[in-house]
Design an enzyme around this catalytic site. Structure first.
Site, PDB file in Angstrom:
ATOM      1  N   HIS A 138      18.319  41.367 -12.188  1.00 52.25           N
ATOM      2  CA  HIS A 138      19.395  41.793 -13.086  1.00 52.25           C
ATOM      3  C   HIS A 138      19.030  43.062 -13.847  1.00 52.25           C
ATOM      4  O   HIS A 138      19.899  43.793 -14.290  1.00 52.25           O
ATOM      5  CB  HIS A 138      19.803  40.636 -13.989  1.00 52.25           C
ATOM      6  CG  HIS A 138      20.515  39.591 -13.193  1.00 52.25           C
ATOM      7  ND1 HIS A 138      19.923  38.416 -12.808  1.00 52.25           N
ATOM      8  CD2 HIS A 138      21.737  39.610 -12.599  1.00 52.25           C
ATOM      9  CE1 HIS A 138      20.772  37.737 -12.053  1.00 52.25           C
ATOM     10  NE2 HIS A 138      21.877  38.433 -11.915  1.00 52.25           N
ATOM     11  N   GLU A 176      27.193  31.503  -3.108  1.00 53.12           N
ATOM     12  CA  GLU A 176      25.876  32.119  -3.276  1.00 53.12           C
ATOM     13  C   GLU A 176      24.751  31.097  -3.218  1.00 53.12           C
ATOM     14  O   GLU A 176      23.589  31.424  -3.439  1.00 53.12           O
ATOM     15  CB  GLU A 176      25.817  32.936  -4.567  1.00 53.12           C
ATOM     16  CG  GLU A 176      26.289  32.216  -5.811  1.00 53.12           C
ATOM     17  CD  GLU A 176      26.281  33.113  -7.053  1.00 53.12           C
ATOM     18  OE1 GLU A 176      25.678  34.184  -7.050  1.00 53.12           O
ATOM     19  OE2 GLU A 176      26.881  32.687  -8.056  1.00 53.12           O
ATOM     20  N   ASP A 189      22.002  36.086  -4.654  1.00 50.56           N
ATOM     21  CA  ASP A 189      21.478  34.726  -4.795  1.00 50.56           C
ATOM     22  C   ASP A 189      21.408  34.007  -3.458  1.00 50.56           C
ATOM     23  O   ASP A 189      20.504  33.208  -3.228  1.00 50.56           O
ATOM     24  CB  ASP A 189      22.330  33.927  -5.789  1.00 50.56           C
ATOM     25  CG  ASP A 189      21.923  34.226  -7.219  1.00 50.56           C
ATOM     26  OD1 ASP A 189      20.704  34.260  -7.483  1.00 50.56           O
ATOM     27  OD2 ASP A 189      22.801  34.443  -8.054  1.00 50.56           O
ATOM     28  N   CYS A 219      30.124  40.567  -2.741  1.00 51.00           N
ATOM     29  CA  CYS A 219      29.910  41.245  -4.033  1.00 51.00           C
ATOM     30  C   CYS A 219      28.432  41.368  -4.404  1.00 51.00           C
ATOM     31  O   CYS A 219      28.108  41.875  -5.466  1.00 51.00           O
ATOM     32  CB  CYS A 219      30.683  40.545  -5.146  1.00 51.00           C
ATOM     33  SG  CYS A 219      30.063  38.915  -5.538  1.00 51.00           S
TER      34      CYS A 219
HETATM   35  C1  PEP Z   1      25.003  37.608  -6.369  1.00 54.06           C
HETATM   36  O1  PEP Z   1      24.248  36.655  -6.575  1.00 54.06           O
HETATM   37  O2  PEP Z   1      25.054  38.220  -5.281  1.00 54.06           O
HETATM   38  C2  PEP Z   1      25.882  38.095  -7.442  1.00 54.06           C
HETATM   39  C3  PEP Z   1      26.781  39.022  -7.213  1.00 54.06           C
HETATM   40  O3  PEP Z   1      25.703  37.580  -8.683  1.00 54.06           O
HETATM   41  P1  PEP Z   1      24.515  38.017  -9.674  1.00 54.06           P
HETATM   42  O4  PEP Z   1      23.819  39.193  -9.074  1.00 54.06           O
HETATM   43  O5  PEP Z   1      25.137  38.306 -10.982  1.00 54.06           O
HETATM   44  O6  PEP Z   1      23.652  36.785  -9.707  1.00 54.06           O
HETATM   45 MG    MG Z   2      24.562  35.436  -8.299  1.00 55.72          MG
END
Ligand code: PEP
Ligand code: MG
Length: 584
Positions: free
Chosen positions: A192, A437, A461, A508
Site C-alpha cells: 500500500h 481477491e 491480494d 483493479c
Molecule cells: C487488490 O487487492 O488488488 C486491490 C485492488 O485492493 P488493495 O490493493 O487495496 O488491497
Molecule cells: Mg485488495
C-alpha cells in the site's frame, strides 16, 4: 557511483539530495548553516557528545547494579565511542570546512567511519563496531534534534526520501512538491506504500535491499521509477543522461495526456474498452478526468482514516463521496469500495486496537466491518446519501464466502430501510459488486455472480493469497507474480463466471496498469480496467493497437505455459510485436 536495483512501483525520474530516514524513522537532516553560526554548531556538537557520553555512563551504572558488570560494560564502550578522537575531529572539521549543521556533520562522520570499517572486511568485531556506531549516531541525532526530529510533513526543500520502510500513513503525508521521489530498502510491488506513491505521483522504487549505511543526507541520488533503479553518487555522464530523460519525460507525458484524453479506448477492430481510475483521495477525481478516464473503478475509502485518531464521521464520509461524484458528473461511474481496513492499512485505528500475529489473514476488510457494524453502517449511510449525486456503485472488498456477501447485502438493506423511514433520499437501484481477491471467492465465482451486479478482480491480494507470498515482502518478490499460471487459471474461471452470468468484470489490481497484460486480459474476456490515473494515457495508447482475435490467441497460448517466467517472456514478446518501443 553505485547502481542498486529494486522494484519499480511508481514511474518517473528524479534527481536530488537525499533525505535519509533510518530504520526507526529518525531524519538525518541536510541543513547547512551560515558562517556566523559555525562556532555555535561546534559547541552544539561538543555538548551533545558530552551529554551522550554522560547518559551512557549513567546507563552503565544502573545496569551494573541490575544485570551485572558484563552487560553494563557495553555502555562503557559506548561512552568511550562518544569521545572517539576520529569522530570528534572529523565531525568538527566537517562543520568548519563546509558550514555543515552539527547533525549533518555527525551523520557524515559516522558514515565515513562505517565505510572504513566495511572496507576493512567483515569480522565479528567490525560488525559489532558498525552496530555501535549506528546506535551512537541515533543517540546523537536525538540529542541534537529532539526525539522525533523534523516531521516528514515539515520538509520545505526539494528532496528524495530514502528509508528502510515507510508505512502507508507516512507516505500519505508526503508532499509531491517537495518529495520528488522515494526509495526504500524493503517493500513489495503492490504494497500500500507503493500504491500511495502512485496515487501521489511520486516516482518510487522499493525493495532495494540494504543501502542506507552507504548514504548520507544531502548526497545526490537518482531514482529511476521506470527501471527500478536507485543510483548513489552518480557520475557526471549519468547525471547528464538522467537530466535529459527527466526533461523528455516531463514534456512527452504532458503531450501524451492531451492527445489521448478525448479519444475512446477502442481496439483496432472496434471493441470498446473502459479504462477507469483507482483513487485513494477525493482530489484524485480530477486526476482521473485529466487523464481521460471513463470513471472511477476503485475508490479505496479506507484512506479516509489516514493519520486520524478517531473514526471519520458520517458527514466526513459523505463529503468525500459527494466531492468525487460531483466531479465525475452523471455519466461516469464511481465504484465506492467499503472500508478495507486492517492488513497493513491503518492498523491501530479505533476499533482496530487488537494486535494480530498475521494481520493479512486476520480481521481485515469486510470481516472487520461485519464485526464492527456501527462503523460499517455509518459508512453505508453516507454512501447511500451520496448516491443521488451521480452514477454510484457499491463494492465489498475481500469477500471470502457467499455467506459474507449475503451478510453485507443484508446490512446494506437495513441501512436502506433506516433511510427510507427517515425520508432521506438515496438511489434505489445502485449496482452492487464484490471484489474477487481471495482464492475461495475466485473458485466460487459462479455462485457469487448470482448475488451481484459486477465483479472487480483485485489481483494484488489474489496473487498474495494464491501463492502464499506477502505482497509487502521483497524477499518473496520473485514468487509474488501475477504472471504465474495459477493466477491465469483463476482469472479465466472468474471472467468466465462473470460472462456466463452476464455481469461486468473489471481488473483493479496493479496488474491492470501493466502494458504486458493488456492482450492477455482482453483475450480472456475483460473489457474494463481500473488503474492508477497516471497510467491511463499509456494504456489507452496500447488498447488502440490491439485486435481482439490476436488477443484471444495470446490468452490461449499463455494458458498453455507452465511457469511465470515463460508467461512473462511470451507476453513481452507479444507486446513488442504490436508496440516495438514497449519498455521491458
Ligand atoms: C487488490 O487487492 O488488488 C486491490 C485492488 O485492493 P488493495 O490493493 O487495496 O488491497
Ligand atoms: Mg485488495
Amino acid at each position: 557511483m553505485e547502481i542498486r536495483r529494486g522494484i519499480a512501483v511508481s514511474p518517473g525520474v528524479a534527481i536530488g539530495p537525499a533525505l535519509v530516514l533510518d530504520t526507526e524513522g529518525i531524519l538525518i537532516p541536510i541543513r547547512s548553516v551560515s558562517t556566523q553560526e559555525v562556532d555555535g554548531e561546534v559547541r552544539r556538537l561538543r555538548a551533545a557528545l558530552a551529554e551522550a557520553s554522560h547518559l551512557a555512563q549513567e546507563k552503565q551504572r544502573t545496569l551494573s547494579a541490575k544485570l551485572g558488570k558484563e552487560i553494563a560494560d557495553i555502555f562503557a564502550a559506548h561512552a568511550g565511542l562518544y569521545e572517539d578522537p576520529i569522530l570528534v575531529r572529523d565531525a568538527e572539521a566537517l562543520i568548519r570546512a563546509n558550514n555543515y549543521s552539527a547533525e549533518y556533520a555527525v551523520s557524515r562522520a559516522v558514515r565515513a567511519i562505517m565505510k572504513r570499517l566495511d572496507a576493512a572486511g567483515s569480522s565479528p568485531l567490525a560488525t559489532r563496531l558498525q552496530a555501535d556506531f549506528v546506535d551512537l549516531e541515533k543517540q546523537l541525532l536525538i540529542l541534537l534534534q529532539g526525539a522525533s526530529g523534523q516531521p516528514l510533513s515539515a520538509i520545505t526543500e526539494p528532496i528524495i526520501v530514502l528509508a528502510h520502510d515507510l508505512t502507508p500513513s507516512e507516505t500519505a503525508i508526503l508532499d509531491p512538491k517537495t518529495v520528488h521521489a522515494l526509495a526504500t530498502e524493503s517493500g513489495g510491488a503492490t504494497s500500500h506504500t507503493a500504491i500511495m506513491a502512485g496515487a501521489l505521483e511520486i516516482p518510487a522504487v522499493v525493495g532495494v535491499g540494504r543501502f542506507l549505511s552507504d548514504i548520507s543526507g544531502g548526497d545526490t541520488v537518482i531514482v529511476d521509477g521506470y527501471q527500478g533503479l536507485l543510483i548513489l553518487d552518480p557520475d557526471a555522464e549519468t547525471l547528464q543522461r538522467y537530466m535529459e530523460l527527466r526533461f523528455r519525460d516531463q514534456t512527452t507525458s504532458g503531450l501524451h495526456q492531451v492527445f489521448q484524453k478525448n479519444i475512446p479506448a477502442e481496439t483496432k477492430d472496434g471493441v470498446r474498452l473502459h479504462l477507469f481510475g483507482n483513487i485513494e483521495f477525493p482530489g484524485e477525481a480530477r486526476h482521473c478526468l485529466d487523464r481521460g478516464a471513463d470513471g472511477v473503478g476503485l475508490y479505496r475509502t479506507e484512506f479516509l482514516y489516514v493519520n486520524k485518531s478517531v473514526d471519520p464521521t458520517e458527514e466526513e464520509h459523505f463529503q468525500a463521496y459527494q466531492t468525487v461524484l460531483k466531479e465525475l458528473g452523471p455519466d461516469r461511474p464511481v465504484v465506492i469500495r467499503t472500508l478495507d481496513l486492517g492488513g497493513d492499512k491503518f492498523v491501530g485505528m479505533t476499533g482496530l486496537t487488537h494486535h494480530e500475529k498475521n494481520p493479512f489473514l486476520g480481521l481485515r476488510s469486510v470481516r472487520l466491518c461485519l464485526k464492527n457494524q456501527p462503523m460499517f453502517k455509518t459508512q453505508l449511510r453516507a454512501i447511500l446519501r451520496a448516491s443521488v449525486y451521480g452514477d454510484l456503485r457499491i463494492m465489498f472488498p475481500m469477500v471470502s464466502t457467499a455467506m459474507e456477501l449475503r451478510q453485507c447485502k443484508s446490512i446494506l438493506r437495513e441501512v436502506q430501510e433506516d433511510l427510507e423511514e427517515a425520508r432521506i433520499p438515496f438511489k434505489s437501484d445502485i449496482p452492487i459488486g464484490t471484489m474477487i481477491e481471495v482464492p475461495s471467492a475466485a473458485i466460487m465465482a459462479d455462485v457469487l455472480a448470482r448475488q451481484v451486479d459486477f465483479f472487480s478482480i483485485g489481483t494484488n491480494d489474489l496473487v498474495q493469497y494464491t501463492l502464499a507470498a506477502d505482497r509487502n515482502n521483497e524477499t518473496v518478490a520473485d514468487l509474488y507474480n501475477a504472471a504465474d499460471p495459477s493466477i491465469l487459471r483463476l482469472l479465466q474461471t472468474v471472467i468466465r463466471a462473470a460472462n456466463t452470468a452476464e455481469i461486468d468484470v473489471t481488473i483493479c489490481g496493479e496488474m491492470s496498469g501493466e502494458p504486458m497484460y493488456m492482450q492477455l486480459l482482453l483475450g480472456l474476456g475483460v473489457r474494463q480496467f481500473s488503474a492508477t490515473p497516471r497510467k491511463i494515457p499509456e494504456l489507452k495508447r496500447i488498447v488502440r493497437q490491439l485486435c481482439l482475435a490476436d488477443a484471444e490467441r495470446v490468452a490461449h497460448e499463455a494458458l498453455q505455459l507452465e511457469t511465470a517466467r515463460e508467461v512473462t517472456s511470451y507476453l513481452r514478446e507479444q507486446l513488442r510485436r504490436i508496440l516495438p518501443d514497449a519498455p521491458d
